[in-house]
Design a protein around this motif. Sequence first.
Motif, PDB file in Angstrom:
ATOM      1  N   PRO A  48      36.351  21.822  34.366  1.00  0.00           N
ATOM      2  CA  PRO A  48      37.647  21.167  34.102  1.00  0.00           C
ATOM      3  C   PRO A  48      38.819  22.133  33.952  1.00  0.00           C
ATOM      4  O   PRO A  48      39.934  21.693  33.673  1.00  0.00           O
ATOM      5  N   TYR A  49      38.600  23.441  34.138  1.00  0.00           N
ATOM      6  CA  TYR A  49      39.603  24.424  33.761  1.00  0.00           C
ATOM      7  C   TYR A  49      39.919  25.371  34.918  1.00  0.00           C
ATOM      8  O   TYR A  49      39.265  25.371  35.950  1.00  0.00           O
ATOM      9  N   GLY A  50      40.937  26.209  34.695  1.00  0.00           N
ATOM     10  CA  GLY A  50      41.177  27.340  35.570  1.00  0.00           C
ATOM     11  C   GLY A  50      40.250  28.474  35.181  1.00  0.00           C
ATOM     12  O   GLY A  50      40.081  28.773  33.989  1.00  0.00           O
ATOM     13  N   VAL A  51      39.630  29.130  36.167  1.00  0.00           N
ATOM     14  CA  VAL A  51      38.577  30.111  35.904  1.00  0.00           C
ATOM     15  C   VAL A  51      38.977  31.450  36.500  1.00  0.00           C
ATOM     16  O   VAL A  51      39.485  31.526  37.633  1.00  0.00           O
ATOM     17  N   ALA A  52      38.720  32.538  35.736  1.00  0.00           N
ATOM     18  CA  ALA A  52      39.130  33.875  36.140  1.00  0.00           C
ATOM     19  C   ALA A  52      37.933  34.740  36.488  1.00  0.00           C
ATOM     20  O   ALA A  52      36.891  34.688  35.822  1.00  0.00           O
ATOM     21  N   ALA A  53      38.086  35.549  37.527  1.00  0.00           N
ATOM     22  CA  ALA A  53      37.172  36.653  37.813  1.00  0.00           C
ATOM     23  C   ALA A  53      37.817  37.918  37.261  1.00  0.00           C
ATOM     24  O   ALA A  53      39.018  38.144  37.463  1.00  0.00           O
ATOM     25  N   LEU A  54      37.024  38.758  36.584  1.00  0.00           N
ATOM     26  CA  LEU A  54      37.569  39.894  35.853  1.00  0.00           C
ATOM     27  C   LEU A  54      36.984  41.209  36.347  1.00  0.00           C
ATOM     28  O   LEU A  54      35.774  41.323  36.580  1.00  0.00           O
ATOM     29  N   ALA A  55      37.839  42.215  36.455  1.00  0.00           N
ATOM     30  CA  ALA A  55      37.385  43.575  36.702  1.00  0.00           C
ATOM     31  C   ALA A  55      36.940  44.201  35.386  1.00  0.00           C
ATOM     32  O   ALA A  55      37.057  43.592  34.313  1.00  0.00           O
ATOM     33  N   ASP A  56      36.442  45.438  35.461  1.00  0.00           N
ATOM     34  CA  ASP A  56      35.935  46.097  34.251  1.00  0.00           C
ATOM     35  C   ASP A  56      36.999  46.270  33.179  1.00  0.00           C
ATOM     36  O   ASP A  56      36.691  46.298  31.979  1.00  0.00           O
ATOM     37  N   ASP A  57      38.259  46.405  33.591  1.00  0.00           N
ATOM     38  CA  ASP A  57      39.341  46.569  32.616  1.00  0.00           C
ATOM     39  C   ASP A  57      39.990  45.234  32.245  1.00  0.00           C
ATOM     40  O   ASP A  57      41.066  45.206  31.647  1.00  0.00           O
TER      41      ASP A  57
END
Length: 328
Positions: free
Chosen positions: A137-146
């Motif tokens: 139901p949400y906006g989803v983020a992909a994250l780098a190591d930092d």
Amino acid sequence: MKALVLIGGFGTRLRPLTYSIPKQLVPIAGKAMLYHVLDLLPDDVEEVALATGYRSDDVARYVREHPARWPMRTVAESEPLGTGGGMKNAGAGMSDPFFLLNSDVIASADLAAMRARQVAHGGIGTMALAEVDDPRPYGVAALADDDRITHFVEKPEPKDAPSRWINAGLAVWRRSVLDRIPAGRPVSFEREVVPGLLAEGLYGYRLAGFWDDAGTPERLLRSQRLLFDAGRAGGTVALPAGAEGAGPVASIGPVDATGARFGRYVTLGSGVSIAPGAVVDDSVVMDGARIGPRARVVGSIVGPGARIAADAELRGQVVAADADVPAR
């Protein structure tokens, strides 16, 4: 430093209550949901702009009658503009950077620390992220190591979700993002604007405490439990005079509950009357509601002025303002 709070949507999942009341003014843990969100702001915020849509006059009147510790102004939209359109409509005079808050988020976030992270990395923005089991139901983020956000997708299918870290509805943005929002039409900030900002340095700030979206009856009551357990209730937190039970109970104003019994996690509005033998547990009972003898109200939200008959039983229900609920 200023803050912009989005107060949009029709509160459809809380109907029939929200036919007459904006969901942000429904009280939980002793005060309006909106004011629990505002409590997250650091003390040095100088102004709060409320981007209002549905029943904007009700919100404007409420904040006039219940001043917060910051100056607040309401900016109404004449038609639904979406998250981005609401930001554009109410964003005049924002600081650089500024806080952006959704008005139905209940959290234990440290926004001063999130602002410090924004200042340290100097990018276009910092978005608070909460880890959830189901990110659909949400906006989803992909994250780098930092913790730089490398990809962002709104409401993905499970196979397309890049992580379980979702947009928590709290952020710090550079003022220039407002220039990226098209004027004069509805705009989804998350779908239309955020993906184009990634190259300019958008970072995630992972929340470690509690977080919830209080947009449904179940989540609203769950949010109330979180706030009570965290010691963040407003009003008077005590069993009403002459009542029995466990508590906690938060009363926003005078109530008459002699002979009533309370379970845990209850908010009572001003002027509520609860007759002897009635039981209220894990619920919200709004201003002026009346609960008759031996009635049971469990896991429910009772609108202002509603009347619950003697021996009635409510479980998991939302009751409209001024409604009459007969005995079972």
